[in-house]
Design a protein around this motif. Structure first.
Motif, PDB file in Angstrom:
ATOM      1  N   ASN A  59      80.925  19.246  97.117  1.00 26.72           N
ATOM      2  CA  ASN A  59      79.493  19.039  97.329  1.00 26.72           C
ATOM      3  C   ASN A  59      79.133  19.544  98.716  1.00 26.72           C
ATOM      4  O   ASN A  59      79.993  20.024  99.449  1.00 26.72           O
ATOM      5  N   ASN A  60      77.860  19.461  99.074  1.00 30.84           N
ATOM      6  CA  ASN A  60      77.460  19.804 100.440  1.00 30.84           C
ATOM      7  C   ASN A  60      76.551  18.713 100.994  1.00 30.84           C
ATOM      8  O   ASN A  60      76.018  17.881 100.258  1.00 30.84           O
ATOM      9  N   TRP A  85      74.002  33.519  97.070  1.00 36.93           N
ATOM     10  CA  TRP A  85      74.426  33.084  95.733  1.00 36.93           C
ATOM     11  C   TRP A  85      75.595  33.926  95.237  1.00 36.93           C
ATOM     12  O   TRP A  85      76.559  33.388  94.670  1.00 36.93           O
ATOM     13  N   GLU A 125      76.939  28.671 101.256  1.00 36.70           N
ATOM     14  CA  GLU A 125      75.791  27.795 101.446  1.00 36.70           C
ATOM     15  C   GLU A 125      74.829  28.392 102.469  1.00 36.70           C
ATOM     16  O   GLU A 125      75.220  29.124 103.367  1.00 36.70           O
ATOM     17  N   ALA A 171      69.957  14.503 100.048  1.00 35.99           N
ATOM     18  CA  ALA A 171      68.837  14.464  99.107  1.00 35.99           C
ATOM     19  C   ALA A 171      69.022  13.360  98.059  1.00 35.99           C
ATOM     20  O   ALA A 171      68.071  12.647  97.718  1.00 35.99           O
ATOM     21  N   SER A 172      70.257  13.202  97.547  1.00 36.26           N
ATOM     22  CA  SER A 172      70.503  12.158  96.548  1.00 36.26           C
ATOM     23  C   SER A 172      70.357  10.768  97.162  1.00 36.26           C
ATOM     24  O   SER A 172      69.860   9.840  96.506  1.00 36.26           O
ATOM     25  N   ASP A 226      66.663  10.048  97.490  1.00 34.37           N
ATOM     26  CA  ASP A 226      65.968   9.871  96.215  1.00 34.37           C
ATOM     27  C   ASP A 226      66.279   8.535  95.551  1.00 34.37           C
ATOM     28  O   ASP A 226      65.438   7.997  94.824  1.00 34.37           O
ATOM     29  N   GLY A 244      73.586  18.766 102.302  1.00 34.14           N
ATOM     30  CA  GLY A 244      72.189  18.783 101.895  1.00 34.14           C
ATOM     31  C   GLY A 244      71.951  18.047 100.587  1.00 34.14           C
ATOM     32  O   GLY A 244      71.016  17.245 100.479  1.00 34.14           O
ATOM     33  N   ARG A 245      72.792  18.302  99.584  1.00 32.73           N
ATOM     34  CA  ARG A 245      72.618  17.630  98.290  1.00 32.73           C
ATOM     35  C   ARG A 245      72.922  16.137  98.391  1.00 32.73           C
ATOM     36  O   ARG A 245      72.266  15.316  97.737  1.00 32.73           O
ATOM     37  N   ILE A 246      73.915  15.785  99.209  1.00 27.65           N
ATOM     38  CA  ILE A 246      74.248  14.363  99.365  1.00 27.65           C
ATOM     39  C   ILE A 246      73.097  13.617 100.026  1.00 27.65           C
ATOM     40  O   ILE A 246      72.693  12.534  99.581  1.00 27.65           O
ATOM     41  N   ARG A 254      83.599  20.209 101.070  1.00 26.74           N
ATOM     42  CA  ARG A 254      82.717  21.307 100.671  1.00 26.74           C
ATOM     43  C   ARG A 254      83.108  21.916  99.333  1.00 26.74           C
ATOM     44  O   ARG A 254      82.307  22.647  98.739  1.00 26.74           O
TER      45      ARG A 254
END
Length: 250
Positions: A38-39, A123, A128, A45-46, A49, A41-43, A35
């Motif tokens: 990265n997290n 934020w 997160e 999503a990548s 994509d 959710g972003r992993i 953490r």
């Protein structure tokens, strides 16, 4: 000690297990997330994509996210449906209490500002947005309307006593200032210690506390500005609508 001095390493093929999902041969891939870098959710999503569609197109395979990702997606779907019913419940209750279809919308207009404050709070705290954060947002939708209810309810009383619209709005804002502040501050002060708790057990609850504290703080700061403005706008349109109906009936 060097590994070779205490054991002899021999490489060989291990036991092979064939996994199936929906009667199709499957391979399970899982991993832990650092953490600090990265997290999840972003992993995810990548992967969606770029990497996974390319693998599916090249090798003719299918893929799906299971485990926590699937549970979280299911939870979010249920929460979306629950949010619709919750907002409808709040609206019906307020419409029944106030005897008006427009005033409940004025009261509920503060909810988006509270949600915005909760997002800003995550934020600011560097936290997160988790499922527990969403649970906090659910509770926030019911809490932030309390101050607006106090204001609109007092305004309704002044109007029933015959006070003019603008004067009633100003008087209600002034008279209910202390009640609005006390209602919010007691809740915020009670939750603030949880934000700075460092025990492992508290880490799961901190995102929910952030949603409540920051959302309520922003909503409280705006309720005495946004709600009177919307209330004045609503009353002006209500008067115009009543005048138009009078001309039509005549």
């Amino acid at each position: 000690l060097p590994f070779g001095t205490v054991a002899e390493l021999v490489s060989r093929q291990g036991f092979e297990a064939l996994r199936h999902a929906d009667s199709r041969l499957a391979v399970q891939v899982s991993g832990d997330v650092d953490r600090t870098q990265n997290n999840a959710g972003r992993i995810i999503a990548s992967l969606q994509d770029g990497v996974l569609p390319e693998l599916a197109a090249r090798y003719g395979i299918d893929y799906s996210f299971q485990g926590r990702a699937a549970d979280q997606a299911e939870t979010i779907g249920d929460m979306q449906m629950g949010l619709v019913f919750a907002l409808l419940g709040i609206y019906v209750t307020l419409a029944w209490v106030f005897g008006s279809y427009g005033w409940p919308l004025v009261v509920m207009a503060i909810i988006p500002f509270g949600i915005l404050g909760a997002l800003v709070g995550h934020w600011v705290m560097g936290t997160e947005l988790t499922v527990l954060s969403l649970f906090g947002l659910f509770g926030l939708t019911g809490i932030v309307v309390n101050n607006a209810i106090i204001l609109v309810s007092f305004y309704q009383t002044l109007r029933d006593e015959g006070m003019e619209t603008s004067a009633a709005i100003v008087e209600a804002s002034c008279q209910r200032l202390r009640a609005v502040l006390l209602t919010s501050l007691t809740t915020i002060v009670g939750l603030v210690p949880l934000l700075f708790e460092r025990s492992l057990q508290a880490q799961f609850l901190i995102p929910m506390a952030i949603s409540l504290v920051f959302g309520l703080a922003v909503a409280t700061a705006l309720v005495l500005v946004v709600i009177p403005a919307l209330l004045s706008w609503h009353e002006q349109w209500a008067e115009r609508l009543a005048a138009w109906r009078g001309r039509v009936s005549a």
